[in-house]
Write a protein that holds these residues in place. Structure first.
Motif, PDB file in Angstrom:
ATOM      1  N   LEU A  89       0.853  -1.186   0.000  1.00 21.41           N
ATOM      2  CA  LEU A  89       0.000   0.000   0.000  1.00 21.41           C
ATOM      3  C   LEU A  89       0.887   1.233   0.000  1.00 21.41           C
ATOM      4  O   LEU A  89       1.807   1.333   0.810  1.00 21.41           O
ATOM      5  N   VAL A 300      -4.580   1.596  12.394  1.00 23.83           N
ATOM      6  CA  VAL A 300      -3.949   0.888  11.270  1.00 23.83           C
ATOM      7  C   VAL A 300      -5.034   0.475  10.263  1.00 23.83           C
ATOM      8  O   VAL A 300      -4.879   0.656   9.053  1.00 23.83           O
ATOM      9  N   SER A 301      -6.123  -0.047  10.780  1.00 21.55           N
ATOM     10  CA  SER A 301      -7.235  -0.484   9.921  1.00 21.55           C
ATOM     11  C   SER A 301      -7.813   0.689   9.120  1.00 21.55           C
ATOM     12  O   SER A 301      -8.055   0.579   7.913  1.00 21.55           O
ATOM     13  N   TYR A 303      -6.325   3.548   8.378  1.00 20.04           N
ATOM     14  CA  TYR A 303      -5.330   4.090   7.432  1.00 20.04           C
ATOM     15  C   TYR A 303      -5.224   3.180   6.206  1.00 20.04           C
ATOM     16  O   TYR A 303      -5.132   3.650   5.065  1.00 20.04           O
ATOM     17  N   ASP A 304      -5.254   1.888   6.466  1.00 18.96           N
ATOM     18  CA  ASP A 304      -5.241   0.900   5.379  1.00 18.96           C
ATOM     19  C   ASP A 304      -6.407   1.174   4.429  1.00 18.96           C
ATOM     20  O   ASP A 304      -6.226   1.228   3.207  1.00 18.96           O
ATOM     21  N   ARG A 308      -6.461   2.655   0.372  1.00 18.19           N
ATOM     22  CA  ARG A 308      -7.072   1.857  -0.693  1.00 18.19           C
ATOM     23  C   ARG A 308      -8.127   2.633  -1.463  1.00 18.19           C
ATOM     24  O   ARG A 308      -8.645   2.157  -2.467  1.00 18.19           O
TER      25      ARG A 308
END
Ligand SMILES: [Zn+2]
Length: 309
Positions: A89, A300-301, A303-304, A308
Motif C-alpha cells: 500500500l 492501522v485499519s 489508514y489501510d 485503498r
C-alpha cells in the motif's frame, strides 16, 4: 521376332535395376556425408546445435492444454477481478505504508500494551493527509531522544517516515487503568510535514462535541465511544461545544497547543495526540472497563482503508 523381343525386354529390366542401384548408392553417399559432417562438429558447438535443434523441434503445446509445471504468473497476467494480495500500500506521496506490531515500543520507552482489537472498523482516519505515528518523547526532538541515540530536532527527516510505531503506555508520569506504572494514554500522530496549523484533523465518525477546553476537543458517538483530539490550534477550531459533527468533518488543524490548568503554556512537538474510550474486556473475565484503550490497530485499519480509496 518373339525371341528378339524377349531379349529386349530382359535388357530393359537389367537397366532399370542398375539405375535403381545407382540412385540408392547416391542417397547412401549423401546420408553418410551428412552424418560425418554432424559428428565432426567440435563438442561445444555440437551442444549449441543440439539446443537449437531441440528448441525448434519442441512442438507447441496444444492451445488450452495445462502445462505439467505451470510457470509463475507473469506481470499483467493476473485476473483483474482478483486483487493481488501482496501489493504494497502506498500513500499519496508514493511511499510504502508499513507499521511495527502493536505493543512494540522503542527501547527504554516503556512496556507497551498489546491489544490488537480493531474497536471501530468503520471509522475514517482522524487526519486528511498522510501521517507518521511515533514517539514525541523518545525520538528526535523529544526530551528523552538521547536514550536511543536520537538527538536532534523534531523536524528531523527520520521522524517523518514509516514504519509507524505504537506509543500506547509509553513511560510517562501519569497513571491510567491499562498503564498502571505510569504511561501514555493515547497515540501520538505526527502530521505529514513539520509545519503547524496546516494539516487537518477530522471527525472519525458521526458524533457530538461534548467538551472543548485547554488543548483538547472531545467527541462522543451516539453509542458511547469517546475520542479526544489534543494539541489542535485551539484558537482556530472549526467546531464548538455541543455541535453535531459528521464523519470526515474538519475539526481543527494540528498544532502544538498545550496548556496547564492555570492557562500557562507547555512546550510540545507538532502532533495530534489521539485517545479513544471503549469497553475494555480483559482476558481474566473481569467486568468490561470503560477506559482509554489502545487505538493502534483501529488506526492501522482505518489508514489501510484510506490508502485503498
Ligand atoms: Zn501523546
Amino acid at each position: 521376332m518373339r525371341a528378339g523381343s524377349e531379349t529386349q525386354k530382359g535388357n530393359t529390366t537389367v537397366n532399370l535395376l542398375i539405375g535403381l542401384a545407382i540412385v540408392s548408392l547416391c542417397f547412401l553417399a549423401v546420408w553418410w556425408y551428412e552424418k560425418q559432417a554432424v559428428e565432426s562438429v567440435p563438442p561445444q558447438f555440437a551442444d549449441e546445435l543440439e539446443d537449437e535443434g531441440s528448441a525448434i523441434e519442441e512442438p507447441d503445446a496444444p492451445s488450452g492444454a495445462i502445462p505439467e509445471d505451470p510457470p509463475d504468473t507473469l506481470p499483467g497476467d493476473e485476473d483483474e477481478d482478483i486483487p493481488p494480495t501482496d501489493t504494497p500500500l502506498t500513500d499519496a506521496q508514493g511511499d510504502v505504508f508499513a507499521y511495527l506490531p502493536v505493543g512494540d515500543l522503542l527501547p527504554l520507552s516503556g512496556p507497551g500494551f498489546v491489544d490488537d482489537t480493531v474497536y471501530r472498523p468503520d471509522i475514517v482516519f482522524p487526519t486528511e493527509d498522510r501521517v507518521f505515528l511515533n514517539s514525541q518523547v523518545y525520538r528526535y526532538g523529544g526530551y528523552q531522544g538521547s536514550l536511543n541515540g536520537m538527538e536532534g530536532g523534531q523536524c528531523e527527516i527520520a521522524n517523518y517516515d514509516y514504519p509507524w510505531q505504537d506509543t500506547f503506555c509509553e513511560k510517562r508520569s501519569r497513571n491510567q487503568d491499562l498503564c498502571p506504572g505510569g504511561g501514555h494514554e493515547g497515540l501520538d500522530i505526527r502530521p505529514a510535514s513539520c509545519t503547524k496549523n496546516v494539516h487537518w484533523a477530522v471527525a472519525v465518525e458521526d458524533a457530538r462535541v461534548i467538551d472543548v477546553r485547554r488543548h483538547w476537543v472531545t467527541l462522543q458517538t451516539a453509542d458511547g465511544t469517546i475520542y479526544n483530539y489534543l494539541h489542535l490550534n485551539m484558537g482556530a477550531l472549526e467546531v464548538a461545544l455541543g455541535d453535531d459533527v459528521a464523519q470526515g468533518q474538519r475539526i481543527g488543524v494540528i498544532s502544538n497547543d498545550f496548556y496547564n490548568s492555570d492557562g500557562s503554556s507547555v512546550a510540545t512537538t507538532i502532533h495530534l495526540h489521539f485517545e479513544m474510550y471503549e469497553n475494555y474486556v480483559a482476558s481474566d473475565g473481569a467486568d468490561p472497563l470503560f477506559t482509554k484503550v489502545n487505538p493502534y490497530m483501529t488506526l492501522v485499519s482505518a489508514y489501510d482503508a484510506k490508502l485503498r480509496e
